[in-house]
Scaffold this motif. Structure first.
Motif, mmCIF file in Angstrom:
data_model
loop_
_atom_site.group_PDB
_atom_site.id
_atom_site.type_symbol
_atom_site.label_atom_id
_atom_site.label_comp_id
_atom_site.label_asym_id
_atom_site.label_seq_id
_atom_site.Cartn_x
_atom_site.Cartn_y
_atom_site.Cartn_z
ATOM 1 N N UNK A 95 0.835 -1.274 0.152
ATOM 2 C CA UNK A 95 0.164 -0.185 0.065
ATOM 3 C C UNK A 95 0.662 1.081 -0.083
ATOM 4 N N UNK A 96 0.682 2.170 -0.704
ATOM 5 C CA UNK A 96 1.431 3.303 -1.075
ATOM 6 C C UNK A 96 0.493 4.494 -1.181
ATOM 7 N N UNK A 97 0.658 5.617 -0.703
ATOM 8 C CA UNK A 97 0.072 6.839 -0.998
ATOM 9 C C UNK A 97 1.184 8.171 -0.734
ATOM 10 N N UNK A 98 1.150 8.605 -2.251
ATOM 11 C CA UNK A 98 2.150 9.678 -2.515
ATOM 12 C C UNK A 98 1.549 10.932 -2.614
ATOM 13 N N UNK A 102 -1.379 10.134 -5.319
ATOM 14 C CA UNK A 102 -1.168 8.929 -6.286
ATOM 15 C C UNK A 102 -1.343 7.814 -5.284
ATOM 16 N N UNK A 103 -2.073 6.917 -5.313
ATOM 17 C CA UNK A 103 -2.232 5.674 -4.490
ATOM 18 C C UNK A 103 -2.188 4.483 -5.135
ATOM 19 N N UNK A 104 -1.571 3.371 -4.517
ATOM 20 C CA UNK A 104 -1.239 1.962 -5.173
ATOM 21 C C UNK A 104 -1.883 0.967 -4.144
ATOM 22 N N UNK A 150 -4.042 1.296 -9.094
ATOM 23 C CA UNK A 150 -3.261 2.674 -8.757
ATOM 24 C C UNK A 150 -4.191 3.776 -9.386
ATOM 25 N N UNK A 151 -4.320 4.558 -8.541
ATOM 26 C CA UNK A 151 -5.240 5.867 -8.823
ATOM 27 C C UNK A 151 -4.409 6.930 -8.621
#
Length: 904
Positions: A342-345, A401-403, A429-430
């Motif tokens: 999980x990643x949120x940038x 950006x989210x993945x 990814x959004x």
């Protein structure tokens, strides 16, 4: 985004406590006499297990020690240091990027969409926002966003610098970057680092990470949490190169070209018919005392404005991510595994305040209360108003950006040494984009049509003594957002083993199958922004791909046969069949052959490979509609510098670039060859040196017909790509074509590109007794030739040595450890290249040096102090609008950082 996140650290602490409770007591270390059996492994470039392929591939492996010694806290910056990767990729500081907050790599300079990026050998969904347009434009070049992979979670990076389409997929044209994540952690570690620049720039970078893991019986679980935050700084804070361009026209106070019959605001007289343009051009005086504007005829020269000063070479960013890996053994023949990411940038970048440009129809009515000309002015195809909304402030683009990535599968052992594994991957990814201080065309026109002096928009304000109503300015905000999404669902299965025993040994084989579905969607608010083209409608697409592949390693000779000059000779053959659901793409079969020959016992290894590739158009390349964006730094070669030309004909003028997808695109085809030798002499244990020659050719290339500059320089070769206005009377008198209106660069299948070069690498690992252990490494990449032919009837164009394409790149490093002390130093070399137009100068090479020293403290603590660009070497100045070659050069100043790590 400047504040820390205590909730995240609380969660990290909770994970640490949980891990310490689950972790088993460490087992006793084995005796020296105990036999340790090494587990077979798979290297990038082959699905076959065991070590017989070692030395057979042109492979670069970045170990965890190298990653730590680099001092880099984001993956994009780390990968750019690899010579073979450092060209034609991009980072999140790229000017006018259409994929803000993202970063991508490009092997061999063949484009970010020709490099396959994997995580643990499996595919990753592509970034929703493609590259290739302007800040508010739409890019079609899709790629894997490496900013979605936290450095703290990486165990090693394997870079296969050879085409691997038959093994991983037909689109691995230039090579593969395989990110191997950490797993099987027992215990934990916590890292915190802080760094900042000097030379008066304050833009700190703060990073924290926690890795914890436990093993209970046959079950293991590892969790890695990572947090990253940095502040921004602006180009105007960097040393200003002498060649830095100033954009003169789009400024405040503005300049206005009025028609005949208008009132001259200086003399109060009506401008007569036949008056020259110079006599009809008026510039607001910046020093006007107010409350009304005063004018001069200085043709904008007193109002120079640096439109790039607001661009951020380092953007404000915050990133949070978690990686979880788990494994459970049901028996010694069956196990289940899971990976979760999980990643949120968040990223915030800026541009200078919005100008009025030829992309919009802006009307200043005659009854606007501030209009001194007595007639209406209309600016569209022919620009009559030059104005920049400085009172609004910089245009800001906030991107989130989210993945999410989930992999689950089973693996097991069969009889006779065969193994198998099967997995399901779901990856989405959004990207969400918010634009601030971007005026809308309709709202600007409405404010100009207001006849109330207290609320109407005043284009003659100077921002100091004459100002607009803040409520009026706030009402210009367009409120534009953009949302895009990509999704990958994949099923993989493979089995490996051996069969058909030959005199030299058994044939190792691998068989596999894959099915995947890719989805893409892009939607933007339907509002036309000032200085932007007409908004494009929603785009979406879906693709399904089925694949089957086989690979075999055939031993022709072996050491046991004791044949002189043929210590080992091995043939590797692979083939892959892929079927696409796209109409017009259909299916393809690609082969790959490899040969490994060791004439002497493990000292000299000759290797060669040949393969074909097939890249289907990305969904964005097929389905994104056309859009128009503004570009600078492209002079009009048929008008610039000639009598009758104007400011807009120079490199500071605005160029309208039309780009977009094409549903009629056909696939690319490629062929790659690699021949090399590796020498590891017995008399110098730990030393190896390698030389590899490569050649990659891509035919039916998907891309633009040519760069805008090449199109303008060869108008007869691209008759449909250049759109001009009808010549004015002045143009006809001076034998000039009409003023440039648009350059069309919509995607198509244009010709071919061929890259040839040499990779050089040397490494020496040795122990020096009481002086400690040393690891030295040097690598270089030489591009002999990189030609582009955009059409069969056009000549090949050599691009090596042109702007941002250096012939040489290299890096060298030394790492040293002795008891509690460690140190590392690295040197990075970027060769010179030609400056961008209109300059004819050559940009010199750049050399930067990084150093680091670490020491082990009590309580399992370790501290590291490092400096990147220790000698503060500035990047060579170029004629690009920011003054730097951002894709090629390291333009960041000296950076000092301190890291503290604790194991528990």
């Amino acid at each position: 985004m400047h504040t820390t996140k205590p909730i995240l650290f609380g969660a990290v602490a909770a994970l640490a406590l949980s891990a310490s409770g689950l972790a088993q007591t460490p087992t006793t270390a084995p005796n020296a006499a105990d036999t340790v059996k090494l587990e077979a492994f798979t290297v990038t470039g082959s699905n076959l297990r065991a070590g017989e392929s070692t030395g057979a591939a042109n492979l670069r492996v970045l170990t965890s020690a190298e990653i730590d010694a680099s001092g880099q806290t984001n993956l994009g910056a780390l990968l750019r240091k690899i010579p073979e990767i450092g060209a034609q990729g991009f980072a999140e500081n790229r000017v006018n990027t259409s994929s803000p907050g993202s970063a991508a790599v490009s092997l061999r300079g063949l484009g970010v969409n020709s490099t396959l990026v994997l995580i643990n050998g499996r595919r990753v969904t592509l970034a929703p926002f493609g590259q290739g347009g302007s800040a508010a434009g739409l890019g079609t070049e899709q790629f894997v966003d490496v900013n979605m992979i936290p450095v703290a979670a990486i165990a090693r990076i394997e870079v296969l610098k050879d085409g691997a389409s038959a093994v991983y997929g037909a689109d691995a044209v230039a090579g593969v970057v395989n990110i191997i994540l950490k797993k099987d952690i027992v215990g934990g570690s916590f890292n915190v680092s802080y760094g900042d620049y000097d030379n008066g720039i304050t833009a700190p970078i703060l990073r924290g990470s926690l890795a914890v893991g436990a093993k209970q019986g046959k079950t293991s679980l590892s969790v890695i949490a990572d947090w990253y935050q940095r502040d921004e700084f602006l180009f105007r804070e960097l040393p200003q190169p002498v060649k830095r361009q100033l954009l003169l026209a789009s400024n405040t106070p503005g300049s206005f070209v009025v028609p005949v019959g208008a009132t001259d605001p200086i003399t109060g007289q009506v401008i007569p018919a036949g008056a020259a343009v110079a006599a009809r051009t008026f510039t607001s005086d910046r020093a006007a005392p107010g409350p009304n504007a005063t004018f001069t005829r200085q043709l904008q020269t007193q109002n120079t404005f640096d439109a790039n000063a607001a661009i951020r070479p380092q953007t404000e960013a915050e990133r949070r991510g978690v990686v979880v890996t788990g494994r459970h053994e049901f028996s010694n023949r069956l196990a289940a595994f899971v990976e979760f990411g999980w990643q949120r940038n968040e990223n915030l970048e800026g541009l200078s305040p919005a100008p009025i440009s030829t992309l919009n129809t802006i009307t200043l009515p005659a009854n606007n209360p501030f209009n001194p000309f007595g007639v209406a002015l209309v600016s569209n195809a022919t620009q009559t108003m030059f104005f920049r909304f400085l009172e609004l402030g910089d245009r800001l683009t906030k991107t989130t950006n989210r993945m999410n990535r989930l992999v689950g599968g089973l693996e097991g052992k069969l009889n006779n040494g065969w193994t198998w594994d099967a997995s399901v991957t779901w990856n989405t990814e959004t990207s969400h984009l918010d634009l601030k201080n971007f005026p809308g065309q309709d709202k600007v026109n409405a404010a100009l049509a207001d006849t109330n002096r207290g609320s109407a928009l005043n284009l003659f304000a100077n921002g100091t003594t004459i100002r607009n109503n803040p409520i009026t300015l706030a009402g210009l905000e367009a409120g534009v957002t953009r949302d895009a999404k990509t999704q990958l669902t994949a099923f993989d299965a493979r089995t490996t083993g051996s069969m058909f025993k030959l005199p030299a040994g058994p044939i190792a084989v691998a068989f596999g199958a894959q099915w995947r579905e890719e989805r893409f969607r892009d939607k933007r608010t339907q509002v036309q922004l000032l200085n932007q083209g007409v908004p494009v409608p929603q785009a979406k697409g879906t693709r399904r791909v089925s694949a089957a592949y086989a690979e075999a390693s055939i031993p022709l000779t072996s050491a046991a046969q004791n044949i002189p000059g043929l210590h080992a000779l091995e043939l590797n053959a692979a083939g892959r069949f892929e079927s696409f659901s796209d109409e017009g793409v259909d299916h393809t079969t690609v082969p790959r052959l490899g040969l490994r020959w060791q004439p002497l016992a493990e000292q000299v290894t000759f290797r060669a490979s040949w393969g074909r590739g097939f890249r289907a158009p990305a969904l964005a390349e097929l389905y994104l509609p056309q859009s128009v964006a503004v570009s600078f730094n492209i002079p009009d070669p048929l008008r610039f510098g000639r009598p009758g030309a104007n400011v807009n004909d120079s490199g500071t003028g605005q160029r309208l670039i039309r780009s977009g997808g094409n549903p009629l695109l056909a696939p690319e085809k490629s062929e790659s060859t690699n021949v090399g030798v590796q020498f590891s002499p017995k008399f110098l244990k730990g030393f190896s040196v390698s030389v590899d020659f490569y050649e990659v050719e891509v035919t039916n290339r998907i891309g633009q017909p040519a760069t805008p500059a090449i199109i303008l320089a060869n108008p007869t070769l691209f008759p449909d790509a250049v759109v001009r206005a009808a010549p004015t009377a002045s143009d006809t008198a001076n034998n000039l074509p009409g003023e440039l209106r648009e350059i069309r660069t919509v995607l198509g299948n244009y010709g071919n590109t061929k890259a040839k070069g040499v990779d050089l690498a040397a490494e020496y690992r040795f122990a020096a007794g009481r002086f400690g252990r040393f690891t030295t490494r040097a690598a270089a990449s030489l591009i002999n030739s990189q030609t582009v032919r955009t059409r069969p009837d056009l000549p090949q164009v050599e691009t090596v040595g042109l702007y941002e394409i250096p012939r040489w790149r290299g890096d060298a490093s030394v790492q040293w450890t002795r008891e509690k002390l460690s140190a590392a130093a690295g040197v990075n070399y970027i060769g010179g290249f030609q400056d961008t137009a209109p300059s004819a100068l050559f940009i010199k090479q750049q050399v930067t040096t990084d150093v680091q020293i670490g020491y082990a403290l009590p309580w399992n603590l370790r501290t590291t102090l490092g400096v990147n660009n220790v000698f503060d070497r500035p990047a060579p100045a170029t004629s690009f609008s920011t003054g730097y070659a951002e894709r090629a050069s390291n333009f960041l100043p000296r950076f000092v950082y301190l890291e503290v790590a604790k194991k528990f």
